[in-house]
Design a protein around this motif. Structure first.
Motif, PDB file in Angstrom:
ATOM      1  N   SER A  71       0.743  -1.145   0.020  1.00 27.94           N
ATOM      2  CA  SER A  71      -0.104  -0.009  -0.020  1.00 27.94           C
ATOM      3  C   SER A  71       0.913   1.423   0.116  1.00 27.94           C
ATOM      4  CB  SER A  71      -0.766  -0.123   1.366  1.00 27.94           C
ATOM      5  OG  SER A  71      -0.194   0.192   2.598  1.00 27.94           O
ATOM      6  N   GLU A  72       2.087   1.147   0.524  1.00 26.03           N
ATOM      7  CA  GLU A  72       2.791   2.587   0.659  1.00 26.03           C
ATOM      8  C   GLU A  72       3.686   2.666  -0.559  1.00 26.03           C
ATOM      9  OE1 GLU A  72       5.596   1.980   4.180  1.00 26.03           O
ATOM     10  OE2 GLU A  72       3.791   2.661   5.222  1.00 26.03           O
ATOM     11  N   THR A  73       4.230   1.700  -1.382  1.00 25.20           N
ATOM     12  CA  THR A  73       4.725   1.878  -2.442  1.00 25.20           C
ATOM     13  C   THR A  73       4.004   2.002  -3.868  1.00 25.20           C
ATOM     14  OG1 THR A  73       5.197  -0.619  -2.496  1.00 25.20           O
ATOM     15  CG2 THR A  73       6.962   0.492  -1.359  1.00 25.20           C
ATOM     16  N   SER A  74       2.732   1.433  -3.876  1.00 28.36           N
ATOM     17  CA  SER A  74       1.953   1.468  -5.351  1.00 28.36           C
ATOM     18  C   SER A  74       1.118   2.863  -5.510  1.00 28.36           C
ATOM     19  CB  SER A  74       1.096   0.405  -4.904  1.00 28.36           C
ATOM     20  OG  SER A  74       0.110   0.640  -3.964  1.00 28.36           O
ATOM     21  N   PRO A  75       1.140   3.169  -6.501  1.00 28.66           N
ATOM     22  CA  PRO A  75       0.447   4.298  -6.901  1.00 28.66           C
ATOM     23  C   PRO A  75      -0.961   4.299  -6.100  1.00 28.66           C
ATOM     24  CG  PRO A  75       1.368   3.521  -8.817  1.00 28.66           C
ATOM     25  CD  PRO A  75       1.564   2.444  -7.803  1.00 28.66           C
ATOM     26  N   SER A  76      -1.191   5.467  -5.864  1.00 30.88           N
ATOM     27  CA  SER A  76      -2.547   5.711  -5.279  1.00 30.88           C
ATOM     28  C   SER A  76      -3.848   5.271  -5.808  1.00 30.88           C
ATOM     29  CB  SER A  76      -2.953   7.045  -4.541  1.00 30.88           C
ATOM     30  OG  SER A  76      -2.773   8.070  -5.593  1.00 30.88           O
ATOM     31  N   GLU A  77      -3.699   5.233  -7.338  1.00 33.82           N
ATOM     32  CA  GLU A  77      -4.788   4.671  -8.230  1.00 33.82           C
ATOM     33  C   GLU A  77      -5.075   3.357  -8.048  1.00 33.82           C
ATOM     34  OE1 GLU A  77      -1.762   6.145  -9.914  1.00 33.82           O
ATOM     35  OE2 GLU A  77      -2.520   8.216  -9.199  1.00 33.82           O
ATOM     36  N   VAL A  78      -4.021   2.569  -7.737  1.00 34.10           N
ATOM     37  CA  VAL A  78      -4.136   1.024  -7.956  1.00 34.10           C
ATOM     38  C   VAL A  78      -3.773   0.554  -6.297  1.00 34.10           C
ATOM     39  CG1 VAL A  78      -3.686   0.732 -10.198  1.00 34.10           C
ATOM     40  CG2 VAL A  78      -1.772   0.933  -8.478  1.00 34.10           C
ATOM     41  N   ALA A  79      -3.757   1.148  -5.369  1.00 34.41           N
ATOM     42  CA  ALA A  79      -3.200   0.911  -4.287  1.00 34.41           C
ATOM     43  C   ALA A  79      -4.292  -0.207  -3.642  1.00 34.41           C
ATOM     44  CB  ALA A  79      -2.895   1.820  -3.278  1.00 34.41           C
ATOM     45  N   GLY A  80      -5.625   0.378  -3.639  1.00 28.99           N
ATOM     46  CA  GLY A  80      -6.488  -0.544  -3.146  1.00 28.99           C
ATOM     47  C   GLY A  80      -6.794  -1.930  -3.898  1.00 28.99           C
ATOM     48  N   SER A  81      -6.613  -1.965  -5.099  1.00 29.65           N
ATOM     49  CA  SER A  81      -6.674  -3.193  -6.025  1.00 29.65           C
ATOM     50  C   SER A  81      -5.583  -4.092  -5.691  1.00 29.65           C
ATOM     51  CB  SER A  81      -6.725  -2.705  -7.426  1.00 29.65           C
ATOM     52  OG  SER A  81      -7.804  -1.842  -7.685  1.00 29.65           O
ATOM     53  N   LEU A  82      -4.414  -3.551  -5.543  1.00 30.15           N
ATOM     54  CA  LEU A  82      -3.123  -4.336  -5.152  1.00 30.15           C
ATOM     55  C   LEU A  82      -3.408  -5.225  -3.810  1.00 30.15           C
ATOM     56  CD1 LEU A  82      -0.207  -2.457  -6.509  1.00 30.15           C
ATOM     57  CD2 LEU A  82      -1.304  -4.318  -7.508  1.00 30.15           C
ATOM     58  N   GLY A  83      -3.863  -4.221  -2.921  1.00 36.31           N
ATOM     59  CA  GLY A  83      -4.015  -4.777  -1.580  1.00 36.31           C
ATOM     60  C   GLY A  83      -5.170  -5.943  -1.728  1.00 36.31           C
ATOM     61  N   ALA A  84      -6.453  -5.761  -2.505  1.00 36.22           N
ATOM     62  CA  ALA A  84      -7.291  -6.715  -2.580  1.00 36.22           C
ATOM     63  C   ALA A  84      -6.618  -8.100  -3.276  1.00 36.22           C
ATOM     64  CB  ALA A  84      -8.452  -6.041  -3.337  1.00 36.22           C
TER      65      ALA A  84
END
Length: 96
Positions: A71-84
Motif C-alpha cells: 500500500s505504501e509503494t504502489s500508486p494511489s490509483e491502484v493501491a486498493g486493487s493491489l491490496g485486494a
C-alpha cells in the motif's frame, strides 16, 4: 505444529519489525527464512522443529509487513486493487 505457533508469534510482532522500515523488515524476515531453512536441513528432530518455528515466524511476519509495503509503494490509483489482490491470493493459497 511448530509453523502455526511461529506464525502466531510473527503476526503479533511483525508490527514491531515495521518500525525499522518496511524494506529493512522484509530483509530481516528473508534472513530468518534462510536461517530456518538451513536449520531444517540438519538431521536432527529438534533442529527440524526449531527451523519450522523460524519459518512460521517469518510467514506470520510477512502477513503483516507485505500489505503495508504494497500500500505504501504502489500508486494511489491502484493501491486498493493491489491490496485486494494480495488478500485474495493469500486466501486462495490457504484454500489450495
Amino acid at each position: 505444529t511448530m509453523v502455526p505457533i511461529g506464525a502466531t508469534a510473527g503476526a503479533f510482532t511483525g508490527g514491531l519489525l515495521c518500525s525499522l522500515g518496511r524494506r529493512k523488515a522484509i530483509f530481516i524476515v528473508n534472513a530468518i527464512i534462510m536461517v530456518g531453512s538451513g536449520i531444517t536441513m540438519i538431521f536432527n528432530f529438534w533442529a527440524l522443529l526449531g527451523g519450522r518455528l523460524l519459518i512460521g515466524y517469518a510467514a506470520g511476519a510477512y502477513t503483516v509487513i507485505s500489505p503495508l509495503f504494497i500500500s505504501e509503494t504502489s500508486p494511489s490509483e491502484v493501491a486498493g486493487s493491489l491490496g485486494a489482490i494480495n488478500q485474495f491470493m493469500v486466501t486462495a493459497g490457504i484454500m489450495i
